[in-house]
Every structure is written in structure tokens, then in C-alpha cells.
Design a protein around this motif. Structure first.
Motif, PDB file in Angstrom:
ATOM      1  N   THR A 149      42.108  26.665  40.375  1.00 53.59           N
ATOM      2  CA  THR A 149      41.622  25.412  40.958  1.00 53.59           C
ATOM      3  C   THR A 149      41.770  24.206  40.044  1.00 53.59           C
ATOM      4  O   THR A 149      41.497  23.084  40.453  1.00 53.59           O
ATOM      5  CB  THR A 149      40.126  25.553  41.282  1.00 53.59           C
ATOM      6  OG1 THR A 149      39.424  25.815  40.060  1.00 53.59           O
ATOM      7  CG2 THR A 149      39.879  26.682  42.261  1.00 53.59           C
TER       8      THR A 149
ATOM      9  N   ASP B  94      39.089  35.301  38.369  1.00 54.16           N
ATOM     10  CA  ASP B  94      37.823  35.803  38.902  1.00 54.16           C
ATOM     11  C   ASP B  94      37.153  34.809  39.851  1.00 54.16           C
ATOM     12  O   ASP B  94      36.003  35.007  40.242  1.00 54.16           O
ATOM     13  CB  ASP B  94      36.863  36.140  37.753  1.00 54.16           C
ATOM     14  CG  ASP B  94      37.411  37.255  36.883  1.00 54.16           C
ATOM     15  OD1 ASP B  94      37.794  38.303  37.429  1.00 54.16           O
ATOM     16  OD2 ASP B  94      37.463  37.077  35.647  1.00 54.16           O
ATOM     17  N   TYR B  95      37.872  33.764  40.193  1.00 54.34           N
ATOM     18  CA  TYR B  95      37.358  32.791  41.162  1.00 54.34           C
ATOM     19  C   TYR B  95      37.536  33.353  42.565  1.00 54.34           C
ATOM     20  O   TYR B  95      38.204  34.374  42.754  1.00 54.34           O
ATOM     21  CB  TYR B  95      38.100  31.456  41.011  1.00 54.34           C
ATOM     22  CG  TYR B  95      37.414  30.273  41.649  1.00 54.34           C
ATOM     23  CD1 TYR B  95      36.336  29.660  41.018  1.00 54.34           C
ATOM     24  CD2 TYR B  95      37.840  29.775  42.881  1.00 54.34           C
ATOM     25  CE1 TYR B  95      35.700  28.564  41.598  1.00 54.34           C
ATOM     26  CE2 TYR B  95      37.214  28.686  43.468  1.00 54.34           C
ATOM     27  CZ  TYR B  95      36.145  28.090  42.826  1.00 54.34           C
ATOM     28  OH  TYR B  95      35.512  27.021  43.411  1.00 54.34           O
ATOM     29  N   ARG B  96      36.918  32.714  43.545  1.00 58.04           N
ATOM     30  CA  ARG B  96      37.049  33.182  44.930  1.00 58.04           C
ATOM     31  C   ARG B  96      38.522  33.285  45.321  1.00 58.04           C
ATOM     32  O   ARG B  96      39.286  32.331  45.173  1.00 58.04           O
ATOM     33  CB  ARG B  96      36.326  32.219  45.878  1.00 58.04           C
ATOM     34  CG  ARG B  96      34.810  32.201  45.673  1.00 58.04           C
ATOM     35  CD  ARG B  96      34.113  31.291  46.684  1.00 58.04           C
ATOM     36  NE  ARG B  96      34.414  29.883  46.501  1.00 58.04           N
ATOM     37  CZ  ARG B  96      33.780  29.099  45.630  1.00 58.04           C
ATOM     38  NH1 ARG B  96      32.838  29.596  44.847  1.00 58.04           N
ATOM     39  NH2 ARG B  96      34.093  27.822  45.544  1.00 58.04           N
ATOM     40  N   ASP B  97      38.905  34.453  45.805  1.00 56.54           N
ATOM     41  CA  ASP B  97      40.298  34.731  46.219  1.00 56.54           C
ATOM     42  C   ASP B  97      41.281  34.573  45.056  1.00 56.54           C
ATOM     43  O   ASP B  97      42.476  34.329  45.273  1.00 56.54           O
ATOM     44  CB  ASP B  97      40.722  33.809  47.377  1.00 56.54           C
ATOM     45  CG  ASP B  97      39.847  33.978  48.607  1.00 56.54           C
ATOM     46  OD1 ASP B  97      39.463  35.122  48.913  1.00 56.54           O
ATOM     47  OD2 ASP B  97      39.527  32.953  49.246  1.00 56.54           O
ATOM     48  N   ALA B  98      40.759  34.736  43.828  1.00 57.45           N
ATOM     49  CA  ALA B  98      41.600  34.607  42.626  1.00 57.45           C
ATOM     50  C   ALA B  98      42.373  33.290  42.620  1.00 57.45           C
ATOM     51  O   ALA B  98      43.533  33.218  42.213  1.00 57.45           O
ATOM     52  CB  ALA B  98      42.559  35.787  42.509  1.00 57.45           C
ATOM     53  N   LYS B  99      41.700  32.237  43.064  1.00 59.74           N
ATOM     54  CA  LYS B  99      42.346  30.939  43.222  1.00 59.74           C
ATOM     55  C   LYS B  99      42.260  30.125  41.934  1.00 59.74           C
ATOM     56  O   LYS B  99      41.196  29.988  41.343  1.00 59.74           O
ATOM     57  CB  LYS B  99      41.669  30.174  44.363  1.00 59.74           C
ATOM     58  CG  LYS B  99      42.306  28.835  44.690  1.00 59.74           C
ATOM     59  CD  LYS B  99      41.579  28.170  45.849  1.00 59.74           C
ATOM     60  CE  LYS B  99      42.209  26.841  46.221  1.00 59.74           C
ATOM     61  NZ  LYS B  99      41.495  26.177  47.330  1.00 59.74           N
TER      62      LYS B  99
END
Length: 369
Positions: free
Chosen positions: A78, A71-76
Motif C-alpha cells: 500500500t 501481512d497486510y489485508r490480501d497481502a497488498k
């Protein structure tokens, strides 16, 4: 404007530092005019690790792979032990800052951003040996060593007096202690044969006090300290119960540690001129969240969202694990860590919570001192 106006003017220190950066040709882009503090320095464990462990080749406490970050930006993915953002991100946002970058991401001795750095490392504890099962990690003592290096670079950049002013207005947040207790109460722990739980807690507190004194010596004056979690309620502990209930003994000693921590912080404040703490009762906040789960929008307080087996807690969140379709209704993302939604709620408590969970003041009040 007189220099003492800046020193006593709270958020105005940010403007002063921005002006100084223009004059000295320091990296202006790192200065956020909307921030309410000059910098956020983050220390701790996997609850606030934003990627330091990615840079530790031998570490087995990593989250830089799916399904983390779904659910992070761009499903990244990290390196955050979360489905999205964690408490480090939310706390930074509340102060108008970008998330402090991982210290280990600053390659080739790059100058740390003046808005702060994160030293947090998954598996880390107060005691140096706590993370040894993860092979490679940054202990709290080592994190403080790194902070000392950042301090020296700030002095080079800003000069001694301005660096001192900068640090005195910055926020230092420390989220640590839960791993030490989990290690002690893990099945097959050899530490139990060496010391009683009370002796172990006293050792934790003694080590912690010494490191906080070092932080004070480096210029920290506004410190947020998080108590140990209700670790007996994590899925990895709940799964030992046939009904999935919290481990009472583990929670008892988490609470005892927190009681000692609050006393230690009071003692340290009385010994240290100008030092102020905001203590977050993470244990109490978690118990309240479990009791009022539906009020917070949660329907599952026992099971990990991502994992395998009993309560999804027989395996960590790895690419072959399954994960729940609605992360918003789960308190836990994996065996130990909260979901993005739960981390956001805890961060709200830290920033503007009442004395039910923030003692003696919350982060917003700490900033205004």
C-alpha cells in the motif's frame, strides 16, 4: 442541548458533527459513531506514511511494491514501509476511526473526510532539505501547508465556530525528527562540515517550534509528539559494528535532541492557551524493547527481516530481497522501519502507556481533556 455542552463534552463532539452532517448533507458515511474523537490528523515521516509517496512520481522513498505488505489485508502493498499495518493504523483503531487517508489521494480537489487526513511522507524531516536525497517528498512545512488547506475546507463545510470546535477536539499526531538525525550522521554527510551536532539540533528545534505554532494557529489543541528513535540501533547503523551493536554516538545525539524537544514543548505549552501535548519517548521504548525482547515475543533485535547482506541491511526491502518467514519475532522490517508487531507495541504505549514513556499524559488522557 446547549452548544457549550458539546464543546466541553469530549466525545460528544462527534455526535454533534454527525448531526450537523445530516442537516447539511455532508458525507455522513465518513462519520464513525464509535469514535472517541472527531478526527485524526497525521503528520510525519515513513513511520506513519500510509501512501502519500505513491503519488509523488519522482520520489525514490516508496514502498508500493513487494515484499512490503506481505501481512497486510490480501497481502497488498500500500505504500506502508512495513510488512503490514503501521502506527498510523493502530492509533486510528484505538480511537474508533478508520486510518486517515493520504492527502495526495484526494484527487481533483475532493473534499477531505471529516474524520481526518494523513500528510505523512517517507523521507520527510523537520528541516526542509532533509528528504532531498529522495528527490521528491513532503517536508513537514509542506505538510502544514496542506493542513492549512484542509482547515479552510472545514471552515467552508462547517462554518468558523464549528470548525474551530471540531479541530480543538481532534488529535494531531506528529512522528518526525529521526530522518534529520540520520541524514546528519550518514557516511559522507556534508552537514557535519557546516554545523556541530548541537547547532544542528538547535536548528531542528527552532524550525519545529515555528511549525507547531502554525498548527496551533490552525486550531490544533491536542497534539501527540513522538521523539526521535534510537536510530543508532537501526540495522543500517548496527551493520557498521562488527558485533552488530548500536551506534553509541548517533544514539547520544538522538537522546540530546529528545531532551531539547521536551523542553521546547513545555515552553510552547506555557505560551499557548489551551494547548496540550502528549510526548512519546520512542527512544526509551525502543531501548526497553531491546532489553526485554523475549518478554515482547521477539528473538531478533538486530537484523532486518527484509533486505540483503550484513544484517539484511545492505539493501532496502525490494522485490529481489529475501524476507524472514516469521515477521513476528523481528523488531525491524527493513533497514529503518519496525515490523507490524513492533509498531503495534509502540502504539499501545502511546495510547495508554505510563509516564515512563508518555509525558506528561498518554493519548487516552489527552482525549479526555
Amino acid at each position: 442541548m446547549a452548544i457549550n455542552t458539546f464543546i466541553n463534552g469530549g466525545p460528544n463532539i462527534t455526535l454533534f458533527v454527525c448531526i450537523l452532517m445530516l442537516i447539511t448533507k455532508l458525507p455522513v458515511g465518513l462519520c464513525n459513531a464509535q469514535s472517541v474523537v472527531p478526527a485524526l490528523y497525521m503528520l510525519g515521516d515513513s513511520l506513519v506514511d500510509v501512501g502519500n509517496n505513491n503519488y509523488l512520481p519522482l520520489s525514490i522513498a516508496k514502498a508500493n511494491f513487494p515484499h512490503n505488505g506481505v501481512d497486510y489485508r490480501d497481502a497488498k502493498f500500500t505504500g506502508r514501509f512495513s510488512n503490514g499495518e503501521n502506527a498510523a493504523d493502530f492509533i486510528a483503531k484505538k480511537m474508533g476511526l478508520q486510518t486517515s487517508p493520504p492527502y495526495l489521494s484526494l484527487v481533483n480537489g475532493a473534499t477531505p473526510p471529516i474524520t481526518g487526513v494523513s500528510f505523512a511522507s517517507g523521507g520527510s524531516g523537520i528541516l526542509n532539505e532533509t528528504g532531498q536525497n529522495y528527490v521528491e517528498y513532503i517536508s513537514l512545512a509542506h505538510q502544514v501547508d496542506y493542513l492549512s488547506m484542509v482547515h479552510d475546507k472545514l471552515v467552508q463545510q462547517l462554518g468558523p465556530s464549528t470548525a474551530k470546535m471540531h479541530l480543538s477536539k481532534s488529535i494531531f499526531t506528529i512522528v518526525i525528527g529521526s530522518n534529520d538525525l540520520l541524514v546528519y550522521f550518514s557516511p559522507g554527510s556534508s552537514i557535519i562540515n557546516i554545523s556541530t551536532p548541537q547547532q544542528y539540533i538547535e536548528r531542528m528545534l527552532s524550525s519545529y517550534k515555528g511549525l507547531l505554532k502554525t498548527l496551533y494557529g490552525l486550531g490544533a489543541r491536542k497534539v501527540v509528539v513522538t521523539g526521535a528513535a534510537a536510530i543508532g540501533c537501526c540495522p543500517v547503523q548496527r551493520k557498521t559494528s562488527r558485533t552488530g551493536e548500536c551506534n553509541v554516538e548517533t544514539n547520544y545525539w538522538s537522546n540530546k535532541y529528545n531532551d531539547g524537544l521536551k523542553i521546547m514543548l513545555q515552553e510552547l505549552k506555557s505560551e499557548s492557551v489551551g494547548l496540550n501535548f502528549a510526548y512519546f519517548d520512542l527512544y526509551g521504548a525502543m531501548i526497553d524493547l531491546f532489553r526485554k525482547a523475549q518478554n515482547y515475543g521477539f528473538t531478533n533485535i538486530k537484523e532486518a527481516c527484509c533486505g540483503l547482506g550484513n544484517l539484511n541491511a545492505d539493501a532496502p526491502c525490494i522485490p529481489t530481497s529475501r524476507y524472514c518467514p516469521n515477521r513476528r519475532d523481528h523488531v525491524f522490517w527493513d533497514l529503518f522501519h519496525p515490523t507490524e508487531s513492533a509498531a503495534s507495541i509502540f502504539s499501545d504505549f502511546i495510547y495508554n502507556g505510563t509516564q515512563e514513556y508518555m509525558v506528561p499524559i498518554n493519548l487516552k488522557q489527552l482525549i479526555d481533556i
